[in-house]
Scaffold this active site. Sequence first.
Site, PDB file in Angstrom:
ATOM      1  N   GLU A   1       0.802  -1.225   0.000  1.00  9.01           N
ATOM      2  CA  GLU A   1       0.000   0.000   0.000  1.00  9.01           C
ATOM      3  C   GLU A   1       0.832   1.271   0.000  1.00  9.01           C
ATOM      4  OE1 GLU A   1      -0.590  -2.577   2.007  1.00  9.01           O
ATOM      5  OE2 GLU A   1      -2.623  -3.231   1.539  1.00  9.01           O
TER       6      GLU A   1
ATOM      7  N   HIS B   1     -10.221  -4.375  10.777  1.00 11.53           N
ATOM      8  CA  HIS B   1     -10.954  -4.389   9.499  1.00 11.53           C
ATOM      9  C   HIS B   1     -12.337  -3.749   9.606  1.00 11.53           C
ATOM     10  CE1 HIS B   1      -7.886  -7.254   8.247  1.00 11.53           C
ATOM     11  NE2 HIS B   1      -8.377  -7.260   7.026  1.00 11.53           N
TER      12      HIS B   1
HETATM   13  C1  LIG Z   1      -1.893  -4.253   4.856  1.00 11.29           C
HETATM   14  C2  LIG Z   1      -2.941  -5.164   4.344  1.00 11.29           C
HETATM   15  N1  LIG Z   1      -3.249  -5.131   3.028  1.00 11.29           N
HETATM   16  C3  LIG Z   1      -4.193  -5.961   2.543  1.00 11.29           C
HETATM   17  C4  LIG Z   1      -4.855  -6.817   3.357  1.00 11.29           C
HETATM   18  C5  LIG Z   1      -5.944  -7.731   2.801  1.00 11.29           C
HETATM   19  N2  LIG Z   1      -5.447  -9.105   2.790  1.00 11.29           N
HETATM   20  C6  LIG Z   1      -5.681  -9.932   3.816  1.00 11.29           C
HETATM   21  S1  LIG Z   1      -4.896 -11.385   3.643  1.00 11.29           S
HETATM   22  C7  LIG Z   1      -4.261 -10.933   2.142  1.00 11.29           C
HETATM   23  C8  LIG Z   1      -3.397 -11.878   1.394  1.00 11.29           C
HETATM   24  C9  LIG Z   1      -2.247 -12.321   2.210  1.00 11.29           C
HETATM   25  O1  LIG Z   1      -1.515 -13.255   1.499  1.00 11.29           O
HETATM   26  P1  LIG Z   1      -0.403 -14.094   2.219  1.00 11.29           P
HETATM   27  O2  LIG Z   1       0.483 -13.202   2.999  1.00 11.29           O
HETATM   28  O3  LIG Z   1       0.230 -14.948   1.190  1.00 11.29           O
HETATM   29  O4  LIG Z   1      -1.205 -14.965   3.288  1.00 11.29           O
HETATM   30  P2  LIG Z   1      -2.239 -16.169   3.034  1.00 11.29           P
HETATM   31  O5  LIG Z   1      -3.599 -15.588   2.997  1.00 11.29           O
HETATM   32  O6  LIG Z   1      -1.864 -16.840   1.775  1.00 11.29           O
HETATM   33  O7  LIG Z   1      -2.091 -17.051   4.221  1.00 11.29           O
HETATM   34  C10 LIG Z   1      -4.647  -9.649   1.817  1.00 11.29           C
HETATM   35  C11 LIG Z   1      -4.273  -8.937   0.589  1.00 11.29           C
HETATM   36  C12 LIG Z   1      -4.532  -6.793   4.733  1.00 11.29           C
HETATM   37  N3  LIG Z   1      -5.179  -7.558   5.633  1.00 11.29           N
HETATM   38  N4  LIG Z   1      -3.565  -5.977   5.196  1.00 11.29           N
END
Ligand SMILES: Cc1ncc(C[n+]2csc(CCOP(=O)(O)OP(=O)(O)O)c2C)c(N)n1
Lengths: 324, 324
Positions: free
Chosen positions: A59, A128
């Site tokens: 972000e 959230h």
């Molecule tokens: C700073 C931030 N940006 C976006 C999100 C929305 N979001 C939640 S989980 C996620 C994906 C995370 O991917 P990863 O780190 O690979 O974890 P996984 O879900 O695969 O366990 C996103 C974009 C968030 N929670 N926090």
Amino acid sequence: MTVMRYAESLNAALREEMARDPNVFVFGEDIGTYGGVFKVTRDLNGEFPGRVFDTPISEQALTAMAVSAAMTGTRPVLEIMYADFMPLTLDALINQASVFSYVWEGQVDIPFVLRTQGGGGVGTGAQHAKSLDALVAMIPGLKVVAPVTPADAKGLLKAAIRDNGPVIVLEHKLLYNTRGEVPDGDDLLVEIGRARTVREGADVSVFATSRMVLEAEQAAEALAAEGVSAEVIDLRTLRPLDLDAIVTSIAKTHHAVVVNEGWGFNGYAAELSATIMDHAFDLLDAPVARVTMPDMPIPYAEPLESQVIPNAARIAEAARRVLA
Amino acid sequence: MRNEPSLDTRAEMHRLMVTTRAIEIRLGEMFRDGQTRGPIHRCDGQEAVGVGATQALGDEDYVTTTHRGHHVYVGRGLEPRRIIAEIFGRATGYCGGRGGHMLVGDASRGMLGGNAIVGAGIPAATGMALSIKVRGDNRVAMTVFGDGAAQTGICHEAMNMAGLWKLPVVFLLENNRYGLTVPQSGQSATDHLVDRATGYGMPGTVVDGNDVGAVYAAAAEAIDRARKGEGPTLIEARTYRVEGFSTSDMGGYQDPDEVARWRARDPIALSAEGLRDALGDNLLARIEADARAAVDEAFKQALADPLPEFTLHAASAPYAGGPR
Ligand SMILES: Cc1ncc(C[n+]2csc(CCOP(=O)(O)OP(=O)(O)O)c2C)c(N)n1
Ligand SMILES: [Mg+2]
């Protein structure tokens, strides 16, 4: 008129502006293939090749990139998935976006839009569910809009994209599935800086933002049953404020309640209340009442969360208090 | 090999993985029946990462995890009943219902904690390692984070400082191939995230994230190094998210063949294969049946537990006792 969902009207606004201006592009997390976690960018990926980007979770850089892309001939629309992630964008907004048009004496325009959504009530927890309106509304040089109806969502987003400066569009997760009539045609623009009178009244003015407008309408219904006539004003634009609409309404009712889903201390409602003191003190018969989140993180469990999100009952109670 | 888990540890890890899976399956069913408070981020197929890594930690060590942390909570020895109670917003949950499933914390077990701001757990563990260094004790901090989180700015900043100051931290990158809906190939130009370790002056190692023994051994070695003052390690555990991003995922972006290939490498089945000869079919079956029965009992208790009651300015809320 066509009845549309709020998310659909935002989608239509993006589609129309992308078709109208090839320099408009959209980017953000999960907005491409998937069409956004709230489906606001649905299908745009296929319709506008090379102008819709799924991004990594970055972000801070994304926002700074939106600012500089805007300086150099494009009109980026960046989606930040939750308003709770806005703190990560703040350097780009506070130290970049709002600075350069001024210090470079107008040599650059920064026509970019940051869309995000906030709000609580459905158990998304402390990270959230927040409404951080005050964080962005305090930054001079940014415009901030918060549409409530599908028609305003479309008209304000289109106006934001055409604006030559940075505009923050604050959506609400509980509004995406609400429906409303939207005027047909691709020229629906809602002027930034104009409030909307939702319901006329004579006894007390309720100034509300985002989903709190819907709660204020319910409060007005309850008050009407008690013989109290409440005027409900949807500010729609958080900055620049429609001061005329605020003062005109208070001149009629002499009582004011301000409602915002964010925190109270240093919050958006605090600014509204101070603005009313500055411009309408002599018109008031009672101090302004504020309805906000208590100053605490948003808890997860239903019996806890339901006690902290402002609602119609608390708005009605505030109105009774100022009228007492 | 030096850090191979003992037979007892392998049996215990098997039990913890079966426990985690039983929790996830039940949560999935309850979500479908509309009985959870919002969507759940299931970790099916990734149990070996959370369990193997945390079982290698000492009792006094610290660990941070993500929005998808059920395997880490269980691996770290948190009680299923209180994890489940938190997920259902009960007063008996680890956070009394304030946190929810993404934010579970248990300071008594060094679980500090789940985090729903992607990437936030990485500098958090790095800061704990800094605190360990300042205090001169011999604990270790571990962060379990995703391939999506690996793209955040704070991940880079934290790893740089950890390498620079030789902090006692283990970076466990749980590469499940997706950040929400975006595949690894859409988030990074390299498929070898482990290569980054070189840039931070720390060792990096890739491990089969579906082999609990291999995860344990790699974590144990990194923990050893950290405890001896030799600094951080990056471990990339390769695994796969066989369920959707969350229970509300509409899907459509994961290749079904790919999912099927990974389901065939189920970490629990692999672990059972490895234990069958040593434990025998009967003992193995009993361990699994007991684990599932314990989860059933934990759900029964947690769901019968009371909901929390709201108090404004409650203990440990901001301004406890009243605003100042
Ligand atoms: C700073 C931030 N940006 C976006 C999100 C929305 N979001 C939640 S989980 C996620 C994906 C995370 O991917 P990863 O780190 O690979 O974890 P996984 O879900 O695969 O366990 C996103 C974009 C968030 N929670 N926090
Ligand atoms: Mg991932």
